[in-house]
Design a protein around this motif. Structure first.
Motif, PDB file in Angstrom:
ATOM      1  N   GLU A  38       0.759  -1.256   0.021  1.00  0.00           N
ATOM      2  CA  GLU A  38       0.044  -0.090   0.016  1.00  0.00           C
ATOM      3  C   GLU A  38       0.955   1.145  -0.110  1.00  0.00           C
ATOM      4  O   GLU A  38       2.039   1.121   0.112  1.00  0.00           O
ATOM      5  CB  GLU A  38      -0.863   0.123   1.232  1.00  0.00           C
ATOM      6  N   GLY A  39       0.260   2.577  -0.367  1.00  0.00           N
ATOM      7  CA  GLY A  39       0.936   3.550  -0.446  1.00  0.00           C
ATOM      8  C   GLY A  39       1.562   3.698  -1.763  1.00  0.00           C
ATOM      9  O   GLY A  39       2.082   2.990  -2.321  1.00  0.00           O
ATOM     10  N   GLY A  40       1.988   5.106  -1.783  1.00  0.00           N
ATOM     11  CA  GLY A  40       2.510   5.530  -3.302  1.00  0.00           C
ATOM     12  C   GLY A  40       4.171   5.172  -3.311  1.00  0.00           C
ATOM     13  O   GLY A  40       4.698   5.060  -2.434  1.00  0.00           O
ATOM     14  N   PHE A  41       4.397   4.885  -4.339  1.00  0.00           N
ATOM     15  CA  PHE A  41       5.848   4.444  -4.891  1.00  0.00           C
ATOM     16  C   PHE A  41       5.919   4.511  -5.917  1.00  0.00           C
ATOM     17  O   PHE A  41       5.010   4.639  -7.142  1.00  0.00           O
ATOM     18  CB  PHE A  41       6.156   3.204  -4.361  1.00  0.00           C
ATOM     19  N   VAL A  42       7.229   4.653  -6.665  1.00  0.00           N
ATOM     20  CA  VAL A  42       7.654   4.905  -8.125  1.00  0.00           C
ATOM     21  C   VAL A  42       8.321   3.348  -8.603  1.00  0.00           C
ATOM     22  O   VAL A  42       9.031   2.619  -7.934  1.00  0.00           O
ATOM     23  CB  VAL A  42       8.557   5.927  -8.243  1.00  0.00           C
ATOM     24  N   ALA A  43       7.682   2.909  -9.585  1.00  0.00           N
ATOM     25  CA  ALA A  43       8.250   1.744 -10.163  1.00  0.00           C
ATOM     26  C   ALA A  43       9.022   2.101 -11.512  1.00  0.00           C
ATOM     27  O   ALA A  43       8.612   2.882 -12.350  1.00  0.00           O
ATOM     28  CB  ALA A  43       7.149   0.675 -10.613  1.00  0.00           C
ATOM     29  N   ALA A 144      11.282  10.851  -6.512  1.00  0.00           N
ATOM     30  CA  ALA A 144      11.627  10.071  -5.148  1.00  0.00           C
ATOM     31  C   ALA A 144      11.931  10.971  -4.004  1.00  0.00           C
ATOM     32  O   ALA A 144      11.471  10.585  -3.046  1.00  0.00           O
ATOM     33  CB  ALA A 144      12.325   8.804  -5.587  1.00  0.00           C
ATOM     34  N   LEU A 145      12.962  11.921  -4.416  1.00  0.00           N
ATOM     35  CA  LEU A 145      13.466  12.600  -3.411  1.00  0.00           C
ATOM     36  C   LEU A 145      12.954  13.517  -2.981  1.00  0.00           C
ATOM     37  O   LEU A 145      12.785  14.082  -1.614  1.00  0.00           O
ATOM     38  CB  LEU A 145      14.984  13.130  -3.891  1.00  0.00           C
ATOM     39  N   THR A 146      11.935  14.115  -3.932  1.00  0.00           N
ATOM     40  CA  THR A 146      10.936  15.185  -3.490  1.00  0.00           C
ATOM     41  C   THR A 146       9.844  14.710  -2.488  1.00  0.00           C
ATOM     42  O   THR A 146       9.480  15.426  -1.492  1.00  0.00           O
ATOM     43  CB  THR A 146      10.186  15.918  -4.633  1.00  0.00           C
ATOM     44  N   THR A 147       9.383  13.699  -2.715  1.00  0.00           N
ATOM     45  CA  THR A 147       8.381  13.007  -1.977  1.00  0.00           C
ATOM     46  C   THR A 147       8.807  12.006  -0.653  1.00  0.00           C
ATOM     47  O   THR A 147       7.893  11.866  -0.012  1.00  0.00           O
ATOM     48  CB  THR A 147       7.226  12.146  -2.928  1.00  0.00           C
ATOM     49  N   GLY A 148       9.891  11.446  -0.791  1.00  0.00           N
ATOM     50  CA  GLY A 148      10.316  10.556   0.179  1.00  0.00           C
ATOM     51  C   GLY A 148       9.858   9.129  -0.282  1.00  0.00           C
ATOM     52  O   GLY A 148      10.073   8.186   0.497  1.00  0.00           O
ATOM     53  N   CYS A 149       9.233   8.920  -1.212  1.00  0.00           N
ATOM     54  CA  CYS A 149       8.724   7.525  -1.484  1.00  0.00           C
ATOM     55  C   CYS A 149       9.775   6.645  -1.976  1.00  0.00           C
ATOM     56  O   CYS A 149      10.868   7.146  -2.465  1.00  0.00           O
ATOM     57  CB  CYS A 149       7.619   7.891  -2.801  1.00  0.00           C
ATOM     58  N   SER A 150       9.625   5.541  -2.285  1.00  0.00           N
ATOM     59  CA  SER A 150      10.480   4.347  -2.645  1.00  0.00           C
ATOM     60  C   SER A 150      10.574   4.229  -4.064  1.00  0.00           C
ATOM     61  O   SER A 150       9.368   4.485  -4.732  1.00  0.00           O
ATOM     62  CB  SER A 150      10.295   3.233  -1.886  1.00  0.00           C
TER      63      SER A 150
END
Length: 250
Positions: A38-43, A144-150
């Motif tokens: 769950e949660g936002g991430f970049v693939a 990724a670095l702006t949002t902190g997502c993986s």
């Protein structure tokens, strides 16, 4: 967000195309345990052919994380297809222009909503003669670095057997196996919180491409070249078919 939570257009496209891919291809899906539940991430995946987005999406949808793609704006101008893509909440990118800022904002919003944002960091089909990943652009790293997502790296091998880069003829028979391998999130922890200057973004992008390449080495059973292909060093354009003859000015 699950498939049930997507727009009617998204579900329509999935229900239209997925059965075709199930019938026309074999699948070797691996590494799905690395996709956040769950949660936002970049693939992020390598990009070899126009079939790649379908294979990439198929893998993510089969594993419960339907993606939102950042795709080149030209596709969104195709009649019917472009309309469906917009209705399905996909994000057009005006490459090499200042309008790319709007796509970035839409991607950030999607991550905040818990979506999977799918990106090809190379931003176009690889120019590497052996189809290895080339130097990536910094959009995925910045996101990724702006949002902190993986960032989950993904490699795929097999779509090029259906359609070679820039080819127009599909080769569907005999059935081809689409091999997709996802890996652990890219380690960007030491870069988070630092100013997003060229050095940081280039380093983060390099790590993303490194991890994708490593996964592709596993799929291919081969070692990638020690130096990643850079179109600028070979005088090739970043976008468009590099093998297409240029029109002479009249």
């Amino acid at each position: 967000m699950s498939l049930k939570e997507q727009s009617w257009a998204y579900r329509f496209v999935v229900h239209l195309l997925r059965p075709l891919f199930m019938a026309l291809t074999r699948r070797d899906w691996r590494g799905a345990e690395h996709l956040p539940a769950e949660g936002g991430f970049v693939a992020c995946s390598n990009h070899m052919t126009y079939v790649d987005p379908l294979t990439f999406a198929h893998f993510l949808i089969d594993n419960g994380r339907p993606p939102v793609f950042l795709g080149k704006e030209e596709v969104f101008r195709v009649p019917v297809v472009g309309w469906l893509l917009r209705e399905a909440d996909q994000i057009p990118v005006h490459r090499e222009t200042g309008d790319a800022v709007a796509a970035f904002s839409s991607a950030v919003e999607g991550l905040e909503q818990g979506r999977c944002i799918a990106i090809f960091p190379e931003a176009t089909l690889t120019r590497d003669p052996q189809l290895w990943p080339m130097v990536g652009k910094t959009g995925a790293a910045r996101l990724a670095l702006t949002t902190g997502c993986s960032v989950v790296p993904v490699a795929q091998w097999g779509p090029q057997e259906i359609l070679m880069p820039y080819a127009k003829r599909l080769r569907l028979l005999p059935r081809k196996t689409m091999r997709v391998l996802a890996g652990p999130p890219v380690d960007l922890d030491d870069l988070r919180g630092r100013p997003l200057d060229a050095e940081v973004l280039t380093e983060a992008s390099g790590r993303i491409m490194r991890d994708i390449t490593g996964l592709l080495e596993q799929l291919r059973g081969e070692q990638a070249p020690a130096r990643r292909f850079d179109p600028r060093e070979h005088g090739l354009p970043r976008t468009g078919n590099p093998h297409k003859p240029k029109r002479r000015a009249s």
